[in-house]
Design an enzyme around this catalytic site. Sequence first.
Site: not given
Length: 210
Positions: A156, A88, A123, A167, A13
């Site tokens: 991370r 949200r 990542r 999430r 996004k």
Amino acid sequence: MKLILLGAPGAGKGTQAEVICKELDIPAISTGNIIREAMKNGTKAGLEAKSYVESGGLVPDEIVLEMLKERLAQDDCKNGYILDGFPRNLKQAEALDRMGIVIDKVISIEISDDAIVERLTGRRVCQDCGSSYHTVYKPSKDGELCDKCTGRLIIRKDDEPETVLNRLKTYHELTEPLKEYYGKSGKLRPVESQEEVLETTKLTLKALEA
């Protein structure tokens, strides 16, 4: 043009918001940035938010909406804006409606959970210089050390598999119903995420014209 950008965490996004901002010359409004700015400026809503933030709690919708109203009244929003990260949930969307804010289009970046998990859990970040890598799309030469400074590459907390799945669960439960909400009014514009960012961008810009 007043836009909302929807999509699961890791859908891209932020990248698409940057492109739209440049293309339409409108600002991207992030609730996180609004809260930080209001706290820094010491506004009434900012001071109220500070007590929640400092105690580790979530800032209530009423305070966020007050900040949002103040932000949208600024000059750079006269020709429109992108709401990134708000609403949200359905409650927040209904609150926007009650404020009299008329959204023109809602861009929803569509991507499978499997692709999100691969994208985020792959990542890697250099613990020394912060350079970003990916085990599939942008690996370092030896896979463990940074090409730039030879610092160790780490995962991370946000990119750990358990965190990513949590999430996604939150997104499906709270945010995804917004697609049906805006779909009923004919404002929803789904965009299928592509492997190449530029291809996704082309589809996003095309959706704005529809």
